[in-house]
Design an enzyme around this catalytic site. Structure first.
Site, PDB file in Angstrom:
ATOM      1  N   GLY A  74       0.841  -1.192   0.000  1.00 33.41           N
ATOM      2  CA  GLY A  74       0.000   0.000   0.000  1.00 33.41           C
ATOM      3  C   GLY A  74       0.875   1.239   0.000  1.00 33.41           C
TER       4      GLY A  74
ATOM      5  N   GLY B 203      -0.485   4.615   0.333  1.00 32.39           N
ATOM      6  CA  GLY B 203      -1.162   5.824   0.795  1.00 32.39           C
ATOM      7  C   GLY B 203      -0.243   6.570   1.743  1.00 32.39           C
ATOM      8  N   LEU B 204      -0.836   7.411   2.591  1.00 31.95           N
ATOM      9  CA  LEU B 204       0.004   8.207   3.496  1.00 31.95           C
ATOM     10  C   LEU B 204       0.882   7.313   4.350  1.00 31.95           C
ATOM     11  CD1 LEU B 204      -2.428  11.019   4.610  1.00 31.95           C
ATOM     12  CD2 LEU B 204      -0.478  11.182   3.073  1.00 31.95           C
TER      13      LEU B 204
ATOM     14  N   HIS C 155     -19.968   9.102   7.825  1.00 33.08           N
ATOM     15  CA  HIS C 155     -19.709  10.534   7.762  1.00 33.08           C
ATOM     16  C   HIS C 155     -20.993  11.301   7.489  1.00 33.08           C
ATOM     17  CE1 HIS C 155     -17.882  14.309   6.771  1.00 33.08           C
ATOM     18  NE2 HIS C 155     -16.690  13.842   7.048  1.00 33.08           N
TER      19      HIS C 155
ATOM     20  N   SER D  30     -16.529  17.711   2.477  1.00 34.27           N
ATOM     21  CA  SER D  30     -15.664  17.820   3.650  1.00 34.27           C
ATOM     22  C   SER D  30     -16.367  18.321   4.893  1.00 34.27           C
ATOM     23  CB  SER D  30     -14.512  18.772   3.350  1.00 34.27           C
ATOM     24  OG  SER D  30     -13.843  19.096   4.543  1.00 34.27           O
TER      25      SER D  30
ATOM     26  N   ARG E 144     -18.601  13.304  14.282  1.00 30.66           N
ATOM     27  CA  ARG E 144     -19.282  12.732  13.118  1.00 30.66           C
ATOM     28  C   ARG E 144     -20.374  11.736  13.473  1.00 30.66           C
ATOM     29  NH1 ARG E 144     -13.853  11.953   9.355  1.00 30.66           N
ATOM     30  NH2 ARG E 144     -13.670  14.155   8.901  1.00 30.66           N
TER      31      ARG E 144
ATOM     32  N   HIS F 119     -17.514   6.031   5.557  1.00 27.43           N
ATOM     33  CA  HIS F 119     -16.372   6.837   5.185  1.00 27.43           C
ATOM     34  C   HIS F 119     -15.043   6.243   5.642  1.00 27.43           C
ATOM     35  CE1 HIS F 119     -14.016  10.312   4.281  1.00 27.43           C
ATOM     36  NE2 HIS F 119     -13.729  10.565   5.526  1.00 27.43           N
TER      37      HIS F 119
ATOM     38  N   GLU G  12      -4.900   3.318   8.364  1.00 23.83           N
ATOM     39  CA  GLU G  12      -6.274   2.847   8.555  1.00 23.83           C
ATOM     40  C   GLU G  12      -6.337   1.324   8.680  1.00 23.83           C
ATOM     41  OE1 GLU G  12      -9.035   4.344   5.635  1.00 23.83           O
ATOM     42  OE2 GLU G  12     -10.775   3.425   6.591  1.00 23.83           O
TER      43      GLU G  12
ATOM     44  N   LEU H 259      -5.301  11.550   8.508  1.00 16.54           N
ATOM     45  CA  LEU H 259      -4.056  11.938   7.845  1.00 16.54           C
ATOM     46  C   LEU H 259      -2.938  11.981   8.874  1.00 16.54           C
ATOM     47  CD1 LEU H 259      -5.338  14.777   5.483  1.00 16.54           C
ATOM     48  CD2 LEU H 259      -5.290  12.330   5.136  1.00 16.54           C
TER      49      LEU H 259
END
Lengths: 249, 674
Positions: free
Chosen positions: B48, B50-51, B274, B292, B345, B437, B461, B477
Site C-alpha cells: 500500500g 497511501g500516506l 460521515h 468535507s 461525526r 467513510h 487505517e 491523515l
C-alpha cells in the site's frame, strides 16, 4: 436515455486494436460516465462477452486514474472535469459516443482504454522532490514563512492529478504541462530553491527520454486539464531551464 | 499457519512503563537499533502506498533498509489518501487558543468514546507537530495567512483551531509529499516499486511473516517475494458497504489474508458514517461523494419543522429558500448547543438519521438534510464590506462579497457538489446524508504496531489503534503519517535487530510454494466457475445487508439475520459468480472477484463483533443500549476492552480475545457535546 457507444478494443500492448459498437439502454441523467460504462460491462458479462477494461478508482476527480478520450476530447466535453465526474446529463439521448484511450507513444495501451502512465512516475523520480529525509527534528514549520501569493500559486500548480489528459490532448504528445506544474510548485517555494536548477534539468531530460514530444504553445493542454493547470507554468519552466543551461548549475 | 488459541487470551499491548508523557521518549531510547551497515542486509515489504505506506517505505529506505513497495493502482500517487479533503490535526497551538499535546490527546480519546489505547493516542498527539514540520520541509503547500505563516481551521468535536489544510485537497497534497519522498528513494534504488500488483497472501515461516504472494495485475503472473518483515498499509474496508466514500479499488484483502494467517482483527464493526455526503441517487450508483466536514465550520444543518413543508419540498411546489426561519429546525444547534454543527461525526450522522426516520428527510427518498450557507455568506459579506470600506452595502453586494469569501475557502467543494447534483450551492442549500467513510477497526497491533504475527506490522487505517469507536475529523491523515514517518521506522528496528545474521529470505521454502499454489487454485476456481452473475451484483447485495443491519444503528435480531444472509450470499457466490477473461491478462473483473469474496467474509465478522458488543459507543450504536433521549449508552464495566478476533475457518465462529483498556490519565465520562 439510450446511446450507441463506439469503443476502442485492444487485447494488449502488442495486439492490434479496433473500434467496436455497443448499444446501451436505460441510462439515467444522474449517472456518471463511468457508471454508464458499468452498465455496459454488466450487460457484456451477462452476455458472455469480454467487458471493457478501463482505469478508475476514486470516482471523485482527484486520484487521476480515469482516462478516456470521449468524442475527441480528454475526459469528455466539460471543462475542468474528469471522466468520473462527467454525468450523462451532458449528452443527448440517442447520441453516438466515441470512446478511446489516451494516445501517446509514451503511454502504451495495457488493454482497451487502460494505458501505462509509469513514464510520469519516472519523471517525478528524476527530480520532482525536495531532498529532505524524514527526521525527528526539522525546523519548526513556521520558521519558513511563505508569502501567501507564492503559496497559493505553488498550491495551484501542485493540484495536478497526473492523469495525462495534457499529453493525450497535445498534438505533439508533450508532457510539458505535467512537468512544469511540478517544477513550478517547488520553484515558487523557498524549500525548492537549493535544487531548483538541477531539478528542472533532470526532469526535462527524463521527459525527453520517455518519448514525449515538444511544446509548440497551442494551449490545448490547459483547456483540457481537469484541474485548470495554467500554461504560465510552462513559461516558468522554460525560463528556469534556459537559466540552468546558461549558468551551467 | 500460526497456532490458533481456541480460548480467549489476554492480549499484551506492550505499553511501555512510566508516566504517559514520557512513554514514547523512554521507549525510543530503550528499544534495540540496527546499525546502518546491517540495515543494508535487511529487506522490508510495504503493501500500500497511501500516506502510511508511502511515508513508511520512504523513511525505511532513508534509514538504509531495502524496501519493496506494492500498490494495486497504476501509480503509488493514486492511493485513496489522495481524496482526503479537510485537513490534518497537529498540536502546534499556532492560534494561541490553548491547544497542547494533552488537549489533542484528550479530544481524541473522548472523540473515540473511550475505546482507544491511551499510550498510542498520546504518542500520536506528541508526534503530530513534527508531521507538519516534515511536510512543510518537503514543500507541501499548506494554506497560509497574509503574514506568510500557516493557517488553521476548526473541525468537529473540538473547541480549538488545530487543523492545517490545503483548500479541500489536503490529502492530495500530503500524499504527493510522501509520494515524492518515496520517488526519491526509488530513484536511489533503495525502494523497488511494484505498481499494479495485488497482495494475494501473507507467507509465514516458523510463525514469522517472511514474505508475500503478489499478483502482477497486468500480466497475471503470480510472484513470490521474501522479506524479513512485512508492513501492511492497505487502508480501510468501507467498501464492505458497497456504497461508501472509498475508492472503487479500496479493499480488505491484504488485511484479511493476514487475518486468515493468524493476525487478529480488532473491533471490525467500528465504522465511521460521515454526516456530510451527497445523498444516494439511484440503483447503479457506484460510490458516494464526501463533502468535507470543514463545511460544517460555516454551514448550518436543518430540516423543516413542519410535515407540510417537507411534502411541498418533495413534490417540488416549494424551494428550500422559501421556508422561513421560524419553520426551520436547526436540529444540531437545538440538541447540542455547546458544539452545535460541530459535534463529532457519529453524533451528527445519527441526528440526521433520527430526523429522516421521523419523516423530515428533504429529498424524494426521504434521506437528506440541508447544509445551508446562506447565513455564512451574509456574515462574511458584511465583514468584507467593512474591510473594503463600503458604506451601507446593498443585500446583493453583501451576497456577492460573501460568496467570494466562501468561494476562496470552499470553492472546489462547491464546484464538486454542483458537478454531481447540477444544483448551485451558493444559491440553494446543499442536500446531504451520512455515508460510510472510514473504518476504525482493523488489524490488532501492539504499541510497536506489530500484529499478532511476529514480523507483520500494520499502519494507518489498516490497523485499529488510535481512534477508538469514532475518529475525529482530520485525524486520519495525522495517524497515517505518524505511523509511517515517525513510529514504525523506530519500532520495527527492535524486531529486525534479531535478523541481522539471517541473510536473504529464500522464497523456495515449502510455505511459499503452498501459498502460491493456493492462490493459483483460487484464481482457477473463480475463472472456471460456470455461474451467470457478475461480481458487482454480489457486492451490491452485501452492501445492502451491511448498511441495513450493521450500519448507523444495529440490533441483535438484525445482526443475527445478517450473519445468516451473508453466509447464504457467500455460498451463492461460490456457485453463481461469473468471472470472465483470462488469468494471464489484465483482468479487472478477476481482481474484483477476489476482493469481494474477502469483503463478504469480513462482513460476517463485523456483524459478529457488533453482536458481541452489548453497548453503544461512538460509531457503534446498538438500539438496545441508549438513553431515554436517544444518546449512546456505554457500558464501561463490561466493555472497556478491544475485541480482537482470531480466525478459525468460519468468520462467525471466530474466537474472541480481549485487550482490557485501562484509563490512568483521563476519567471515563459520558460523552457530552451539549
Amino acid at each position: 436515455m439510450d446511446f450507441t457507444l463506439k469503443i476502442w478494443r485492444q487485447e494488449g500492448p502488442q495486439e492490434e486494436g479496433r473500434m467496436e459498437t455497443y448499444p446501451v439502454t436505460g441510462i439515467t441523467h444522474d449517472m456518471s460516465f463511468l457508471e454508464m460504462m458499468d452498465v455496459l460491462n454488466d450487460q457484456l458479462i451477462r452476455d458472455g462477452q469480454d467487458p471493457v477494461a478501463f482505469d478508475h478508482d476514486c470516482r471523485e476527480g482527484i486520484c487521476g486514474m480515469c482516462s478516456m478520450f470521449i468524442n475527441g476530447e480528454a475526459h469528455g466535453p466539460n471543462r475542468k472535469t474528469t471522466t468520473c465526474q462527467l454525468h450523462m446529463r451532458s449528452f443527448k439521448d440517442g447520441e453516438t459516443i466515441y470512446i478511446e484511450p489516451w494516445r501517446a507513444a509514451a503511454f502504451p495501451v495495457v488493454k482497451d482504454l487502460a494505458v501505462d502512465r509509469s513514464a510520469f512516475d519516472r519523471i517525478i523520480q528524476s527530480g520532482g522532490y525536495v531532498s529532505v529525509n524524514s527526521s525527528g527534528n526539522p525546523l519548526d514549520a513556521n520558521a519558513i514563512p511563505v508569502p501567501k501569493d507564492d503559496a497559493d500559486e505553488a498550491f495551484n500548480a501542485a493540484t495536478c492529478i497526473g492523469c495525462g489528459a495534457c499529453v493525450a490532448t497535445c498534438k505533439n504528445a508533450s508532457a510539458m504541462l505535467f512537468v512544469s506544474a511540478k517544477v513550478s510548485q517547488f520553484a515558487l517555494l523557498p524549500q525548492g530553491q537549493p535544487e531548483r536548477m538541477s531539478r528542472v534539468q533532470r526532469m526535462v531530460d527524463q521527459m525527453d527520454k520517455e518519448g514525449f514530444g515538444n511544446c509548440t504553445n497551442t494551449g490545448a493542454c490547459e483547456v483540457e486539464c481537469p484541474k485548470g493547470i495554467s500554461l504560465d507554468n510552462i513559461a516558468r519552466m522554460n525560463r528556469d531551464y534556459l537559466k540552468s543551461q546558461v549558468t551551467g548549475e | 499457519m500460526t497456532e490458533m488459541p481456541k480460548h480467549s487470551v489476554a492480549l499484551d499491548a506492550k505499553i511501555p512503563e512510566g508516566p504517559l508523557a514520557d512513554k514514547w521518549t523512554h521507549h525510543k531510547n530503550s528499544i534495540r537499533l540496527v546499525n546502518p551497515a546491517n540495515k543494508r542486509l535487511i529487506d522490508v515489504i510495504v503493501v500500500g502506498t497511501g500516506l502510511a505506506g508511502s511515508s513508511a517505505a520512504a523513511s525505511l529506505a532513508e534509514m538504509g533498509y531495502n524496501v519493496k513497495a506494492f500498490c494495486f493502482q497504476d501509480s503509488p500517487r493514486r492511493a485513496h489518501s489522495i481524496a482526503a479533503q479537510g485537513g490534518i490535526n497537529a498540536a502546534k497551538n499556532y492560534q494561541n487558543d490553548g491547544d497542547s499535546v494533552y488537549r489533542l490527546f484528550y479530544d481524541t480519546i473522548k472523540g473515540g468514546d473511550y475505546r482507544s489505547r491511551e499510550a498510542n493516542v498520546y504518542r500520536l498527539a506528541e508526534v503530530s507537530a513534527n508531521i507538519i514540520d516534515q511536510c512543510v520541509s518537503q514543500g507541501v503547500p499548506f494554506a497560509r495567512d497574509y503574514g506568510g505563516l500557516l493557517d488553521n481551521r476548526s473541525f468537529g468535536g473540538v473547541q480549538v483551531s488545530r487543523t492545517f489544510y490545503a483548500k479541500g485537497q489536503t490529502g492530495q497534497q500530503l500524499l504527493l509529499g510522501a509520494y515524492s519522498a518515496l520517488s526519491r528513494q526509488i530513484s536511489k534504488g533503495k525502494v523497488t516499486m511494484y505498481n499494479r500488483h495485488e497482495l494475494m497472501d501473507v507467507v509465514t515461516v516458523d510463525g514469522k511473516a517472511r514474505g508475500i504472494i503478489a499478483r502482477n495485475l497486468v500480466t497475471g503472473e503470480v510472484e513470490r517475494h521474501g522479506a524479513h518483515a512485512v508492513v501492511l498499509c492497505s487502508g480501510g474496508y468501507g467498501n464492505v458497504f458497497y456504497l461508501s466514500t472509498n475508492a472503487m479499488g479500496s479493499n480488505v484483502s491484504a488485511a484479511w489474508k493476514a487475518h486468515k494467517k493468524g493476525a487478529f482483527m480488532a473491533n471490525p464493526s467500528y465504522t465511521q458514517i460521515h454526516p456530510t455526503c451527497i445523498p444516494v441517487s439511484g440503483h447503479y450508483q457506484s460510490k458516494l461523494t464526501l463533502m468535507s466536514e470543514s463545511l460544517r465550520n460555516d454551514g448550518r444543518i436543518w430540516v423543516p419543522k413542519e410535515q407540510a413543508d417537507v411534502d411541498a419540498l418533495r413534490n417540488g411546489s416549494m424551494r428550500p429558500t422559501d421556508i422561513p426561519e421560524d419553520r426551520r429546525d436547526y436540529y444540531l444547534e437545538r440538541r447540542y448547543p455547546a458544539f452545535g454543527n460541530l459535534v463529532p461525526r457519529d453524533v451528527a450522522s445519527r441526528a440526521a438519521k433520527e430526523r429522516c426516520d421521523a419523516g423530515f428527510g428533504v429529498n424524494e427518498a426521504g434521506e437528506a438534510v440541508f447544509l445551508d450557507y446562506a447565513s455564512a455568506i451574509e456574515r462574511y459579506g458584511k465583514t468584507e464590506a467593512n474591510v473594503q470600506g463600503i458604506q451601507a452595502p446593498s443585500a446583493e453586494k453583501i451576497r456577492e462579497l460573501g460568496e467570494a469569501v466562501v468561494r476562496a475557502k470552499y470553492g472546489n467543494l462547491f464546484q464538486m457538489y454542483e458537478q454531481i447534483t447540477a444544483d448551485n450551492p451558493y444559491k440553494t442549500p446543499m442536500r446531504i446524508y451520512p455515508a460510510v467513510h472510514y473504518t476504525m477497526g482493523g488489524l490488532w497491533v501492539d504499541y510497536n504496531l506489530q500484529t499478532t504475527i511476529p514480523g507483520l506490522y500494520a499502519c494507518g487505517e489498516a490497523n485499529f489503534s488510535d481512534h477508538g469507536a469514532n475518529r475525529l475529523g482530520a485525524s486520519a491523515l495525522m495517524q497515517g503519517l505518524a505511523d509511517g514517518y515517525f513510529v514504525l521506522p523506530y519500532t520495527i528496528g527492535d524486531y529486525l535487530a534479531d535478523d541481522i545474521r539471517t541473510g536473504a529470505i529464500s522464497t523456495d521454502a515449502p510455505e511459499f510454494a503452498a501459498a502460491e499454489q493456493a492462490v493459483r487454485d483460487r484464481i482457477a476456481g473463480l475463472l472456471g466457475n460456470n455461474g451467470k452473475t457478475p461480481v458487482d451484483d454480489f457486492h451490491r447485495r452485501l452492501g445492502r445487508i451491511m448498511w441495513n443491519e450493521c450500519g448507523m444503528s444495529r440490533n441483535e435480531k438484525g445482526l443475527t439475520q445478517a450473519i445468516a444472509d451473508i453466509q447464504d450470499l457467500r455460498a451463492e457466490f461460490e456457485k453463481e459468480v461469473c468471472v470472465p477473461g483470462r488469468p494471464d491478462r489484465f483482468n479487472p473483473e478477476l481482481d474484483k472477484a477476489g476482493r469481494v469474496s474477502d469483503l463478504m467474509e469480513l462482513g460476517e465478522l463485523m456483524c459478529k463483533d457488533a453482536l458481541e458488543r452489548k453497548e453503544s459507543c461512538g460509531g457503534h450504536f446498538r438500539e438496545e443500549y441508549q438513553t431515554p433521549e436517544g444518546e449512546a449508552l456505554r457500558d464501561d464495566k463490561g466493555h472497556a476492552h478491544v475485541s480482537a478476533w482470531a480466525h478459525t475457518g468460519v468468520p462467525a465462529e471466530a474466537t474472541h480475545h480481549k485487550e482490557e483498556l485501562t484509563f490512568e490519565n483521563v476519567e471515563l465520562k459520558t460523552r457530552s457535546y451539549k
